[in-house]
Design an enzyme around this catalytic site. Structure first.
Site, PDB file in Angstrom:
ATOM      1  N   CYS A   1      27.159  33.481 -35.235  1.00 15.58           N
ATOM      2  CA  CYS A   1      27.452  35.008 -34.552  1.00 15.58           C
ATOM      3  C   CYS A   1      28.422  35.441 -35.687  1.00 15.58           C
ATOM      4  O   CYS A   1      28.348  34.941 -37.099  1.00 15.58           O
ATOM      5  CB  CYS A   1      28.426  34.030 -33.418  1.00 15.58           C
ATOM      6  SG  CYS A   1      27.386  34.624 -31.953  1.00 15.58           S
TER       7      CYS A   1
ATOM      8  N   LYS B   1      31.028  37.161 -37.860  1.00 16.43           N
ATOM      9  CA  LYS B   1      31.525  36.512 -39.109  1.00 16.43           C
ATOM     10  C   LYS B   1      31.317  35.150 -39.562  1.00 16.43           C
ATOM     11  O   LYS B   1      31.873  35.241 -40.621  1.00 16.43           O
ATOM     12  CB  LYS B   1      33.381  36.925 -38.367  1.00 16.43           C
ATOM     13  CG  LYS B   1      33.164  38.295 -37.525  1.00 16.43           C
ATOM     14  CD  LYS B   1      32.912  39.375 -38.563  1.00 16.43           C
ATOM     15  CE  LYS B   1      32.956  40.761 -37.420  1.00 16.43           C
ATOM     16  NZ  LYS B   1      32.558  40.805 -36.326  1.00 16.43           N
TER      17      LYS B   1
ATOM     18  N   CYS C   1      23.688  36.306 -29.286  1.00 14.73           N
ATOM     19  CA  CYS C   1      23.156  37.552 -28.413  1.00 14.73           C
ATOM     20  C   CYS C   1      21.754  38.300 -29.532  1.00 14.73           C
ATOM     21  O   CYS C   1      21.487  38.593 -30.250  1.00 14.73           O
ATOM     22  CB  CYS C   1      24.060  39.053 -28.045  1.00 14.73           C
ATOM     23  SG  CYS C   1      25.903  38.464 -27.420  1.00 14.73           S
TER      24      CYS C   1
ATOM     25  N   SER D   1      30.260  47.780 -32.919  1.00 11.70           N
ATOM     26  CA  SER D   1      30.094  46.243 -32.465  1.00 11.70           C
ATOM     27  C   SER D   1      28.266  46.393 -33.007  1.00 11.70           C
ATOM     28  O   SER D   1      28.381  47.541 -33.133  1.00 11.70           O
ATOM     29  CB  SER D   1      29.543  45.485 -31.200  1.00 11.70           C
ATOM     30  OG  SER D   1      28.551  45.132 -30.360  1.00 11.70           O
TER      31      SER D   1
END
Length: 614
Positions: A122, A124, A196, A518
């Protein structure tokens, strides 16, 4: 010929104590002299992109051992940006990248590991591990947990479609949907483990790992749930031992991160990002990774590439109903790289961890040209459509591949979504060092936009003023003091952009910030304004009602205030100090203060910089 780093703690009488401790971890006499491979995992039950990684490190470890290495696993932290979003938890997201990079360096150098397999996924975590890899410069292979399957809904008030996390956020703020409909979207938005499902930051970075040459083909697009992904982990275990021995025992060149991820490789990665309309966060991370590897890759290079690379692929949130599973069916990242190569926009001679050159890899893995059954089989890996948190839990196959380069998910340059790429760098008096916009998510009608500034001193104020109707069509919402230092931590602004959409203002307003967005953001959202307000940037001088002119085609952004007025405002601000007008209800911990003290502006990747690191 280089000596194994691990010999420092495994050889000589003076290391008897260290060897005694190594033996207590399970090593035997025959293991001393083998390469020690660090398995850098990031399993956590907090993050769907990492919840399935628990046993995968040991699976890789067994493969390393079978290939003649010694495997030792450790874990890093992993922050879920979606769960941390919309409250002070987001202050910790970007700084966690530095913590991850440091923790990998600490563990690998303290124990003198010879090489790494980095199991990331994910937002970072992948860049943090990449920063460490470039800093350490020892053999490495990245293998991510893989993307989530797209959610699916079919309710009376909405068209049947695939959905993701952002749809749930937009729906929650809409007064056009019932509570039951919102709950239905929420329950179906994130159906499986994995990162995601759209071209958000996590998937963008895992795709860029392929373009940088540090990951195996399929890393960015093979679903987390599919059994084919298991082969990536197993191959990573075998391959890392091979390249480690080639480096240390045969003194072979071109196998270390800084020999693979060269300036040309960074250009390849950025060209891919522009072509696929990736997250703007990738700009921040690529700059930071390049900094760690002492690669002179800058915003000016990104600007230059953005002017010539077309948009060849549109994925959610830039377009509905296309997610990573669809990119995979179209051939994944090597098919996009193949189109860039044929357009003369790729460096084909850079090496990768799996091939002598990028050109050779494209010839083998680009399904548009390669007569390679393994590639065709890999890219037929399809979603299972069953809710699960388990890796490799299904083996569904697409009946056919999407090789339509005229109207398919991936296009050729001649049939591009636009000849202008998916990301752009804007410069002007409000952003002297530049700012970033994801043009792939901007409607053509607002590529040029002039509006009145609606100034917010924090993300919280912006959210409140959007939801209460204070923000009107024609406004440019300016959110400042949210940069690396000013936040601190450079929060993502996904909630403000999502709420503008839910209020029907997605095509009628712009958003400008020294914070970031984002990967799920779309619309006229301009971030990374540099210098940030806390550093004395012009964004800190904007007042309510000022006119701001945005011209994406000409790469400019301008605050229409005369120089004399700006000079007077600057003098007044210098006297007051560069901080928000009103005290914010925000607890800034010692850890965040330490990050803010050393953080640079977004134009430098928001990396920490010491006084002697100029």
């Amino acid at each position: 010929m280089p000596m194994y780093r691990s010999r420092t703690s495994t050889h000589g009488r003076n290391m008897a104590g260290a060897r005694g401790l190594w033996r207590a971890t399970g090593m035997t006499e025959s293991d001393f002299g083998k390469p020690i491979i660090a398995i850098v995992n990031s399993f956590t039950q907090f993050v769907p992109g990492h919840v399935h990684l628990k046993d995968l490190g040991q699976m890789v470890a067994r493969e390393v051992e079978s290939a003649g290495g010694v495997a030792k696993e450790f874990n890093t932290i992993a922050v879920d940006d979606g769960i941390a979003m919309g409250h002070d938890g987001m202050l910790y997201s970007l700084p966690s990248r530095e913590v991850i990079a440091d923790s990998v360096e600490y563990m690998v150098n303290a124990h003198c590991a010879d090489a790494m397999v980095c199991i990331s996924n994910c937002d970072k975590i992948t860049p943090g591990m990449m920063m460490a890899a470039m800093r350490l410069n020892i053999p490495v292979i990245f293998v991510s947990g893989g993307p989530m399957e797209a959610g699916k809904i079919d309710i009376d008030s909405l068209d049947a479609k695939k959905i993701d996390l952002v749809d749930a956020m937009v729906a929650a703020a809409s007064d056009k949907l019932t509570d039951e409909e919102v709950q239905h979207i929420e329950e179906n938005a994130c159906p499986t483990c994995g990162s995601c499902s759209g071209m958000f930051t996590a998937n963008s970075m895992n795709c860029l790992a392929e373009a940088l040459g540090l990951a195996l083909p399929g890393n960015g697009s093979t679903l987390a749930t599919h059994s084919d992904r298991k082969q990536l982990f197993l191959e990573a275990g075998r391959k890392i031992v091979e390249i480690t021995k080639r480096h240390y025992e045969q003194n072979e060149k071109g196998l270390l991160p800084r020999e693979i991820a060269t300036f040309e490789a960074f250009e390849n990665a950025m060209s891919l990002d522009i072509a696929m309309g990736g997250s703007t966060n990738t700009v921040l991370h690529l700059l930071a990774i390049a900094h760690e590897g002492k690669v002179d890759f800058t915003m000016q290079d990104i600007d230059r590439l953005s002017r010539k690379v077309p948009c060849l692929c549109k994925v959610a949130p830039n377009i509905e109903n296309v997610h990573m599973e669809d990119v995979h069916r179209a051939g994944g990242i090597f098919s996009i790289l193949g189109e860039l190569s044929r357009a003369g926009l790729l460096h084909n001679d850079v090496p990768t961890v799996h091939s002598d050159s990028m050109g050779e890899a494209i010839a083998h893995w680009d399904i548009a040209v390669a007569d390679n059954q393994a590639a065709k089989d890999l890219f037929k890996a399809a979603p299972g459509g069953v809710r699960t948190t388990q890796a490799f839990s299904q083996s569904n196959r697409f009946k056919d591949l999407d090789i339509d380069r005229k109207g398919g998910v991936i296009r050729s340059k001649e049939h591009a979504f636009s000849q202008d790429g998916g990301l752009a760098v804007l410069f002007g008096n409000i952003a002297l060092d530049g700012c970033i916009v994801k043009t792939a998510g901007v409607d053509a009608s607002i590529l040029k936009f002039t509006g009145k500034a609606y100034v917010c001193e924090s993300q919280d104020q912006a959210v409140n003023d959007i939801l209460t109707g204070k923000v009107q069509a024609g406004d440019v919402v300016v959110i400042r003091y949210e940069g690396p230092r000013g936040g601190p931590g450079m929060q993502e602004m996904l909630y403000p952009t999502s709420y503008l959409k839910s209020k029907g203002l997605g095509k009628d307003c712009a958003l400008l910030t020294d914070g970031r967005f984002s990967g799920g953001t779309s619309g006229l959202s301009i971030g990374h304004v540099s210098p940030e307000a806390a550093e004395g940037g012009t964004i800190g001088l904007v007042e309510h009602g000022d006119t701001i002119e945005i011209d994406i085609p000409n790469r400019s952004i301008h605050l229409a205030v005369d120089e004399a007025t700006l000079a007077a405002r600057r003098a007044a601000q210098d006297e007051k100090g560069w901080k928000p007008v009103a005290k914010r209800k925000r607890k800034v911990s010692t850890a965040l203060k330490a990050y803010a003290l050393l953080a640079t502006s977004a134009a430098k990747g928001a990396v920490r910089q010491l006084p002697d690191d100029e």
